[in-house]
Design an enzyme around this catalytic site. Structure first.
Site, PDB file in Angstrom:
ATOM      1  N   TYR A  77       0.923  -1.160   0.090  1.00  0.00           N
ATOM      2  CA  TYR A  77      -0.427   0.161   0.218  1.00  0.00           C
ATOM      3  C   TYR A  77       0.794   1.193  -0.481  1.00  0.00           C
ATOM      4  O   TYR A  77       1.741   1.576   1.087  1.00  0.00           O
ATOM      5  CB  TYR A  77      -1.244   0.156   1.196  1.00  0.00           C
ATOM      6  CG  TYR A  77      -1.588  -0.959   1.708  1.00  0.00           C
ATOM      7  CD1 TYR A  77      -2.339  -2.185   0.241  1.00  0.00           C
ATOM      8  CD2 TYR A  77      -2.725  -1.159   2.367  1.00  0.00           C
ATOM      9  CE1 TYR A  77      -3.586  -2.898  -0.074  1.00  0.00           C
ATOM     10  CE2 TYR A  77      -3.631  -2.233   2.394  1.00  0.00           C
ATOM     11  CZ  TYR A  77      -3.844  -3.302   1.867  1.00  0.00           C
ATOM     12  OH  TYR A  77      -4.709  -4.397   1.724  1.00  0.00           O
ATOM     13  N   GLY A 110     -16.875   1.973  -1.376  1.00  0.00           N
ATOM     14  CA  GLY A 110     -17.433   2.952  -1.494  1.00  0.00           C
ATOM     15  C   GLY A 110     -18.893   3.409  -2.291  1.00  0.00           C
ATOM     16  O   GLY A 110     -19.983   3.892  -2.178  1.00  0.00           O
ATOM     17  N   THR A 160     -22.551   3.082   0.311  1.00  0.00           N
ATOM     18  CA  THR A 160     -22.187   4.527   1.162  1.00  0.00           C
ATOM     19  C   THR A 160     -23.143   4.861   0.267  1.00  0.00           C
ATOM     20  O   THR A 160     -23.990   6.191   0.671  1.00  0.00           O
ATOM     21  CB  THR A 160     -21.255   5.849   0.517  1.00  0.00           C
ATOM     22  OG1 THR A 160     -20.418   6.264  -0.331  1.00  0.00           O
ATOM     23  CG2 THR A 160     -19.608   4.956   1.938  1.00  0.00           C
TER      24      THR A 160
END
Length: 314
Positions: A57, A211, A214
């Site tokens: 990452y 996401g 959401t």
């Protein structure tokens, strides 16, 4: 914040954790380090005790940011990291990369240095394909690291049931990290029942479908260059999932947002130990963390969810 046992490891984890992929800065669009630090600090303030990162990452940057947050309170936080993709990420044509235990231990020690710690609570094999040489190398390395006390638990990050079984061939697999959400229920077929039966802890990545769950995306949403979601609007499945999210929206209320509904869904499965949504800002973290105390799913909720998402088990 409610807590759960991480399988049979004896480690207690907050049922909402912090996924630190996005803060690496190289896959989820613009992110500021200062905001990332504040987001993690806020998570800890709200009772989160599980942070998940990986060497790949941000090419290690995520781990260095996590180090700043765990400093001076290391024993209060369960830190998970992963190794196994860094070499493939840098040179995907060079195979195999992690074919010997010493290579894996070297990668592990690099993570220790970036995290500024002398142990990692949960260390994952981050390779999701079943390469026999690399699997055996990880098993050998993990056994050594556990014996030395430098890891408390070991696991594999994969959505491949055969790989989970192979990795658990001697019964030493402690934790599985897998993709599971309202829009991806494949894990319910084999991996989740197997983990429950074997006492293997489950860390859920992607509980918000990057996401999508959401409820903030539309057909007009566009993602910046460098964002792993950049090509989503051109994919056939994108509109289908937008429609599914809209149909699930009838289950939301002032007490439970779309994202909180999605988190409650994955936490509803008895095999799940912790869900690790990402968060770039304190505000996003607050929305995620409060899902731990939001209303549980009732029978009516479950029936509607089944109607809308049953096909995502395939």
């Amino acid at each position: 914040m409610h807590h759960r046992q991480l399988g049979r490891t004896g480690i207690e984890v907050s049922e909402i954790g912090f996924g630190a992929w996005a803060i690496g800065g190289d896959a989820w669009g613009p992110v500021e380090d200062a905001a990332s630090i504040r987001a993690m600090e806020r998570a800890l303030e709200l009772g989160v005790n599980f942070i998940d990162t990986a060497d790949v990452y941000g090419n290690g940057h995520s781990e260095t940011l996590v180090a700043q947050v765990i400093k001076n309170r290391r024993d209060q936080i369960v830190v998970a990291s992963k190794g196994g993709l860094m070499g493939h990420h840098r040179d995907p044509k060079r195979e195999p990369v992690y074919d010997r235990p010493e290579k894996i231990i070297s990668a592990f020690e690099d993570s220790l240095r970036r995290l500024d710690t002398d142990y990692i609570d949960v260390y994952f094999d981050h390779i999701w394909w079943n390469n026999p040489r690399e699997t055996e190398a990880f098993l050998t390395a993990f056994a050594q690291l556990k014996q030395e006390g430098r890891v408390r638990a070991v696991g594999v990050s994969t959505d491949d049931f055969a790989y989970v079984q192979h990795f658990n061939q001697d019964g030493t697999l402690d934790v599985v990290q897998l993709d599971y959400s309202l829009l991806n229920r494949k894990a319910e077929q084999h991996i989740l029942p197997y983990c429950l039966e074997q006492g293997i802890g489950v860390v859920v990545r992607g509980p918000l479908r990057m996401g999508m769950l959401t409820g903030k995306f539309t057909a007009e949403t566009r993602f910046p260059e460098g964002d792993v979601r950049h090509g989503w609007p051109q994919e056939d499945w994108y509109q289908t999932q937008l429609d599914q999210v809209q149909q699930l929206g009838v289950l939301t209320s002032q007490e439970r947002s779309m994202g909180q509904l999605a988190l409650r869904f994955v936490l509803n499965h008895p095999a799940v130990s912790v869900a690790i949504p990402g968060g770039k800002t304190p505000e996003q973290v607050e929305q995620n963390v409060v899902a731990s105390t939001r209303p549980l799913l009732d029978e009516k909720d479950a029936q509607h969810i089944e109607t809308v998402t049953a096909g995502t088990r395939a």
